[in-house]
Design an enzyme around this catalytic site. Structure first.
Site, PDB file in Angstrom:
ATOM      1  N   LYS A 206      28.836  48.344  49.199  1.00  0.00           N
ATOM      2  CA  LYS A 206      29.336  48.037  50.548  1.00  0.00           C
ATOM      3  C   LYS A 206      29.529  49.322  51.352  1.00  0.00           C
ATOM      4  O   LYS A 206      29.113  49.428  52.508  1.00  0.00           O
ATOM      5  CB  LYS A 206      30.672  47.282  50.456  1.00  0.00           C
ATOM      6  CG  LYS A 206      30.513  45.845  49.976  1.00  0.00           C
ATOM      7  CD  LYS A 206      31.869  45.215  49.671  1.00  0.00           C
ATOM      8  CE  LYS A 206      31.685  43.831  49.039  1.00  0.00           C
ATOM      9  NZ  LYS A 206      32.944  43.254  48.553  1.00  0.00           N
TER      10      LYS A 206
ATOM     11  N   GLN B 181      39.302  44.875  47.276  1.00  0.00           N
ATOM     12  CA  GLN B 181      38.382  44.202  46.357  1.00  0.00           C
ATOM     13  C   GLN B 181      39.150  43.390  45.305  1.00  0.00           C
ATOM     14  O   GLN B 181      40.055  43.902  44.656  1.00  0.00           O
ATOM     15  CB  GLN B 181      37.486  45.256  45.677  1.00  0.00           C
ATOM     16  CG  GLN B 181      36.431  44.687  44.749  1.00  0.00           C
ATOM     17  CD  GLN B 181      35.298  43.943  45.473  1.00  0.00           C
ATOM     18  OE1 GLN B 181      34.944  44.265  46.607  1.00  0.00           O
ATOM     19  NE2 GLN B 181      34.758  42.940  44.825  1.00  0.00           N
TER      20      GLN B 181
ATOM     21  N   ASP C  84      37.271  40.499  55.352  1.00  0.00           N
ATOM     22  CA  ASP C  84      36.840  39.588  54.284  1.00  0.00           C
ATOM     23  C   ASP C  84      37.102  38.134  54.675  1.00  0.00           C
ATOM     24  O   ASP C  84      36.551  37.217  54.065  1.00  0.00           O
ATOM     25  CB  ASP C  84      37.619  39.890  52.984  1.00  0.00           C
ATOM     26  CG  ASP C  84      36.754  40.583  51.935  1.00  0.00           C
ATOM     27  OD1 ASP C  84      35.523  40.510  52.054  1.00  0.00           O
ATOM     28  OD2 ASP C  84      37.323  41.188  51.010  1.00  0.00           O
TER      29      ASP C  84
END
Ligand code: NAP
Length: 292
Positions: A52, A96, A119
């Site tokens: 990412k 994450q 997200d």
């Protein structure tokens, strides 16, 4: 049968994003900045987060990886989230998942400022998604919507069967496909491990989205000819013929299922690359939503 090529589609989107960043710079606007927080040393997470951050840099975004040992306490992680919420230079950030067992993931997700939650996991953004209000859509389902758009696949009035109800993929995808939008306006059936006689349901589907993580689970006898299929599953399967000792497998028995489909995503190279570009699209959107 046509392959839904996430690799080339995501490449085209990355070029568009790169242009957008270039234009922003030319008109004196801020460069988008994504931060990613990684806790611990899980191999899979390290690879995903690394990909990412690298992808962001490649298209001209600023991106920062904040890597913490898994000894970090919940309070320390919440303090870091608070710092990122307040940092004007950071436009969006992700933490994450999964986090180590001693940290409450829900607490951390709730602590993220919804305006920076690229997200799209914060309940505020999930609520906006349900109501079709501006906000961030979870990256993987949003990536699949983008594939429907780019391949101009009509979804209205179709029966869409989603297999798997995770909060990050299956559940939001089922909501998005049922909204009064394009892509959307489908009649949706959300299935999971307690669903009885799944095959009878998938045989009635025009569109199937599988997100369960079981290699080769969906077989050719479970679909009708012409099905549109998106395979989210990514599982490492031991394979001595490969240098790495494994290959990646989706939830679909691709070899036998693909010839029966009208469209299908391969694994790898289908939904996966679209997830990363969705995150970048969300980061650019964060700038717009926050008036930068
Ligand atoms: P998850 O949290 O692993 O949950 C799996 C879901 O599958 C659950 O809802 C479970 O039902 C359901 N399930 C399990 N066995 C089933 C069966 N036999 N029949 C019907 N449903 C069944 O889900 P996830 O996080 O969404 O991950 C799913 C897969 O997608 C994994 O392989 C993951 O690596 C992959 N993934 C890929 C991307 C990408 O970018 N391509 C992104 C995210 C995830 P219950 O709820 O009843 O337990």
């Amino acid at each position: 049968m046509q392959l839904l090529d996430g690799k080339s589609t995501s490449k085209a989107i990355r070029e568009e994003l790169s242009q957008a960043v270039h234009q922003r710079r030319k008109s004196g606007k801020k460069t988008p900045h994504l931060a990613a927080v990684l806790v611990g040393n899980d191999g899979g997470s390290l690879t995903y987060v690394g990909a990412k951050v690298k992808a962001c840099k490649k298209i001209g975004f600023e991106s920062t990886l904040i890597h913490k040992e898994d000894s970090i306490t919940e309070d320390q992680l919440l303090a870091l989230v608070d710092e990122l919420n307040k940092d004007d230079n950071i436009d969006g950030f992700i933490v994450q998942l999964p986090l180590p067992a001693h940290i409450d993931e829900k607490k951390v997700t709730l602590a993220i400022d919804p305006k920076k939650d690229v997200d799209g996991f914060h309940p505020m953004n999930l609520g906006n998604m349900v109501l079709n209000l501006p906000g961030f859509l979870p990256a993987t389902p949003a990536g699949m919507l983008e594939l429907f758009k780019r391949y101009e696949i009509e979804t209205e009035g179709k029966h869409c069967v989603v297999i798997g109800r995770s909060h990050i993929v299956g559940a939001p995808m089922s909501i998005m496909m049922g909204r009064n939008t394009f892509p959307g306006n489908s009649t949706v059936t959300l299935t999971h491990s307690r669903t009885k006689n799944l095959k009878a349901i998938t045989l009635q589907a025009d569109i199937i989205i599988t997100a369960i993580g079981k290699p080769g689970f969906l077989t050719a006898d479970m679909i009708q000819p012409g099905t549109i299929l998106m395979d989210v599953g990514i599982t490492r399967v031991e394979d001595d013929t490969k240098k790495k000792g494994y290959h990646l497998s989706g939830d679909v028995d691709f070899e036998n299922v693909a010839p029966k489909c009208s469209y299908i995503t391969p694994v790898p190279g289908g939904v996966g690359p679209m997830t990363i570009v969705s995150l970048m699209m969300n980061t650019l959107k964060a700038m717009e939503l926050n008036g930068k």
